[in-house]
Design an enzyme around this catalytic site. Structure first.
Site, PDB file in Angstrom:
ATOM      1  N   TYR A 142       0.808  -1.127  -0.112  1.00 32.47           N
ATOM      2  CA  TYR A 142      -0.135  -0.089  -0.033  1.00 32.47           C
ATOM      3  C   TYR A 142       0.934   1.089  -0.060  1.00 32.47           C
ATOM      4  CZ  TYR A 142      -3.757   3.040   1.084  1.00 32.47           C
ATOM      5  OH  TYR A 142      -4.755   4.043   1.174  1.00 32.47           O
ATOM      6  N   ALA A 143       1.909   1.131   0.858  1.00 34.86           N
ATOM      7  CA  ALA A 143       2.990   2.325   0.919  1.00 34.86           C
ATOM      8  C   ALA A 143       3.363   2.847  -0.546  1.00 34.86           C
ATOM      9  CB  ALA A 143       3.866   2.132   1.965  1.00 34.86           C
ATOM     10  N   ALA A 144       3.848   1.561  -1.197  1.00 33.31           N
ATOM     11  CA  ALA A 144       4.493   1.746  -2.482  1.00 33.31           C
ATOM     12  C   ALA A 144       3.529   2.186  -3.503  1.00 33.31           C
ATOM     13  CB  ALA A 144       5.022   0.393  -3.182  1.00 33.31           C
TER      14      ALA A 144
END
Length: 156
Positions: free
Chosen positions: A37-39
């Site tokens: 999700y962060a990526a």
């Protein structure tokens, strides 16, 4: 969207700027247990910066909204990783709404390529990735070697 705005600009030059918002979140800086999700969120920020560079010549502003709100997604994060004191009343999504309204307004003329965050009472400008410093080594033009060695990097 880029192709649409470019075609519209070529048909008729805009009398005023157009605005496009990408939406990311504080997850772009990384959350435990959610690297995928962060990526994805960090990718939105990179896409925004690039589109801002590309579309500026067509009188289109491109910015990213970094909302910080207590939503169902926050509720799904294990309690030990949740920010302290965040509730729907103090950090509800309704408190983020003024930011996209501002960024799309005439008041935001010439603001482009920015990531702007709003959560509760905190307005933030998120810095873009950039080099903090450089160390330059002369590399001879007539050789295929002569770049950095691991030892030189360690010394530098």
């Amino acid at each position: 969207a880029s192709q649409h705005w470019k075609a519209r600009y070529e048909e008729e030059e805009f009398e005023r700027q157009r605005s496009f918002l990408g939406v990311s979140s504080s997850a772009a800086i990384g959350w435990a247990g959610q690297p995928n999700y962060a990526a994805a969120k960090a990718g939105v920020l990179g896409l925004t910066r690039n589109c801002a560079q590309e579309l500026e010549r067509y009188n289109v502003r491109v910015n990213s909204l970094w909302p910080e709100a207590y939503t169902r997604m926050y509720k799904s994060i294990p309690e030990e990783y949740q920010p302290d004191g965040m509730t729907d009343e103090t950090h509800g999504p309704q408190l983020v709404a003024p930011l996209p309204a501002f960024l799309a307004s005439e008041e935001a003329t010439d603001i482009t390529g920015c990531t702007v965050g709003l959560g509760s009472g905190e307005l933030s400008f998120i810095s873009d990735p950039d080099r903090e410093r450089k160390i330059i080594k002369e590399v001879p033009a007539d050789t295929k070697t002569g770049g950095w060695t691991p030892e030189q990097i360690a010394d530098s």
